[in-house]
Design an enzyme around this catalytic site. Structure first.
Site, PDB file in Angstrom:
ATOM      1  N   GLY A  52     -17.320 -17.456   1.891  1.00  0.00           N
ATOM      2  CA  GLY A  52     -18.552 -17.237   1.138  1.00  0.00           C
ATOM      3  C   GLY A  52     -18.496 -17.990  -0.176  1.00  0.00           C
ATOM      4  O   GLY A  52     -17.410 -18.261  -0.702  1.00  0.00           O
ATOM      5  N   GLN A  57     -20.742 -20.171  -8.707  1.00  0.00           N
ATOM      6  CA  GLN A  57     -19.408 -20.752  -8.518  1.00  0.00           C
ATOM      7  C   GLN A  57     -19.424 -22.270  -8.491  1.00  0.00           C
ATOM      8  O   GLN A  57     -18.366 -22.907  -8.565  1.00  0.00           O
ATOM      9  CB  GLN A  57     -18.783 -20.233  -7.219  1.00  0.00           C
ATOM     10  CG  GLN A  57     -18.468 -18.744  -7.272  1.00  0.00           C
ATOM     11  CD  GLN A  57     -17.851 -18.288  -5.966  1.00  0.00           C
ATOM     12  OE1 GLN A  57     -18.561 -18.009  -5.006  1.00  0.00           O
ATOM     13  NE2 GLN A  57     -16.527 -18.227  -5.926  1.00  0.00           N
ATOM     14  N   CYS A  97     -11.218 -14.706  -3.755  1.00  0.00           N
ATOM     15  CA  CYS A  97     -12.397 -15.416  -4.265  1.00  0.00           C
ATOM     16  C   CYS A  97     -12.006 -16.861  -4.536  1.00  0.00           C
ATOM     17  O   CYS A  97     -10.933 -17.121  -5.073  1.00  0.00           O
ATOM     18  CB  CYS A  97     -12.852 -14.743  -5.558  1.00  0.00           C
ATOM     19  SG  CYS A  97     -14.285 -15.508  -6.321  1.00  0.00           S
ATOM     20  N   LEU A  98     -12.873 -17.797  -4.167  1.00  0.00           N
ATOM     21  CA  LEU A  98     -12.571 -19.209  -4.401  1.00  0.00           C
ATOM     22  C   LEU A  98     -12.466 -19.536  -5.896  1.00  0.00           C
ATOM     23  O   LEU A  98     -11.867 -20.537  -6.263  1.00  0.00           O
ATOM     24  CB  LEU A  98     -13.628 -20.101  -3.738  1.00  0.00           C
ATOM     25  CG  LEU A  98     -13.640 -20.108  -2.204  1.00  0.00           C
ATOM     26  CD1 LEU A  98     -14.802 -20.941  -1.681  1.00  0.00           C
ATOM     27  CD2 LEU A  98     -12.320 -20.612  -1.632  1.00  0.00           C
ATOM     28  N   HIS A 139     -19.814  -9.110  -2.042  1.00  0.00           N
ATOM     29  CA  HIS A 139     -19.035  -9.921  -2.982  1.00  0.00           C
ATOM     30  C   HIS A 139     -19.898 -11.059  -3.562  1.00  0.00           C
ATOM     31  O   HIS A 139     -19.884 -11.309  -4.774  1.00  0.00           O
ATOM     32  CB  HIS A 139     -17.806 -10.478  -2.248  1.00  0.00           C
ATOM     33  CG  HIS A 139     -16.936 -11.388  -3.064  1.00  0.00           C
ATOM     34  ND1 HIS A 139     -15.656 -11.056  -3.442  1.00  0.00           N
ATOM     35  CD2 HIS A 139     -17.163 -12.640  -3.560  1.00  0.00           C
ATOM     36  CE1 HIS A 139     -15.149 -12.062  -4.149  1.00  0.00           C
ATOM     37  NE2 HIS A 139     -16.037 -13.034  -4.237  1.00  0.00           N
ATOM     38  N   GLU A 140     -20.661 -11.722  -2.696  1.00  0.00           N
ATOM     39  CA  GLU A 140     -21.480 -12.860  -3.163  1.00  0.00           C
ATOM     40  C   GLU A 140     -22.642 -12.388  -4.039  1.00  0.00           C
ATOM     41  O   GLU A 140     -22.958 -13.024  -5.046  1.00  0.00           O
ATOM     42  CB  GLU A 140     -22.001 -13.687  -1.979  1.00  0.00           C
ATOM     43  CG  GLU A 140     -20.918 -14.282  -1.073  1.00  0.00           C
ATOM     44  CD  GLU A 140     -19.769 -14.945  -1.796  1.00  0.00           C
ATOM     45  OE1 GLU A 140     -19.990 -15.522  -2.877  1.00  0.00           O
ATOM     46  OE2 GLU A 140     -18.637 -14.881  -1.287  1.00  0.00           O
ATOM     47  N   HIS A 143     -21.553 -11.920  -7.486  1.00  0.00           N
ATOM     48  CA  HIS A 143     -21.511 -13.155  -8.280  1.00  0.00           C
ATOM     49  C   HIS A 143     -22.872 -13.441  -8.909  1.00  0.00           C
ATOM     50  O   HIS A 143     -22.950 -13.879 -10.054  1.00  0.00           O
ATOM     51  CB  HIS A 143     -21.140 -14.362  -7.405  1.00  0.00           C
ATOM     52  CG  HIS A 143     -19.660 -14.537  -7.208  1.00  0.00           C
ATOM     53  ND1 HIS A 143     -18.790 -14.729  -8.249  1.00  0.00           N
ATOM     54  CD2 HIS A 143     -18.905 -14.572  -6.078  1.00  0.00           C
ATOM     55  CE1 HIS A 143     -17.547 -14.864  -7.768  1.00  0.00           C
ATOM     56  NE2 HIS A 143     -17.600 -14.777  -6.454  1.00  0.00           N
TER      57      HIS A 143
END
Ligand code: ZN
Length: 174
Positions: A52, A57, A97-98, A139-140, A143
């Site tokens: 994701g 991000q 997380c990226l 999670h997204e 963000h």
């Protein structure tokens, strides 16, 4: 008409970048700029081996996220203005997380949700999601609301992660 884009890999912003703490704005129309950004985000997410990625991000404060939990990367989902309209249950599972590479922690999420969003063709969707997909969507969306998964951790755990980030920054590895 099908438009072909040359997809671009974008830079993934890391924890500490102020854009990750900025609340994202609603997308008013799914125009070519939005479509292109979503495609580039997918390309970026796949290249980083993530499941994701949310627009902040990659430095954009727009309510857009892309998801693909399929190991074959054949099930991309592009969500514009996504919302969780209901959630059920409570499950703690490891999350990463990226924007915080190689750091993982247990986070409590709804294992069952109903989500609403606009797709890339401007269609409104209302779908049920469960387990990993439900987790990634939550999670997204966090963000987009300027929240990061480590915000949910107890102080001592979050401080340990922040210490590790500081150590990596010193090494130039962040
Ligand atoms: Zn993330």
């Amino acid at each position: 008409m099908i438009k072909l884009y040359i997809m671009t890999r974008l830079d993934i912003r890391k924890y500490g970048d102020p854009v990750l703490r900025k609340k994202s704005k609603e997308v008013s129309t799914v125009n070519d700029v939005v479509k292109r950004l979503a495609q580039d985000m997918l390309e970026t997410m796949y290249a980083a081996k993530g499941v994701g990625l949310a627009a902040p991000q990659v430095g954009m404060s727009s309510r857009i996220c892309v998801i693909d939990i399929d190991p074959d990367k054949k099930s991309p989902i592009i969500m514009i203005n996504p919302k969780v309209i209901s959630g059920e249950g409570n499950v703690v599972d490891q999350e990463g997380c990226l924007s915080l590479p190689e750091l993982f922690a247990g986070v409590k999420r709804f294992p069952n949700i109903v989500t609403e969003y606009t797709d890339i063709n401007s269609k409104n969707k209302k779908v049920e999601a469960r387990d990993l997909l439900a987790r990634v969507i939550q999670h997204e969306i966090d963000h987009l609301d300027a929240k990061i998964f480590i915000d949910y951790l107890p102080d001592w755990k979050r401080k340990n992660i922040e210490k590790e980030i500081k150590r990596r920054k010193k090494k130039g590895d962040w």
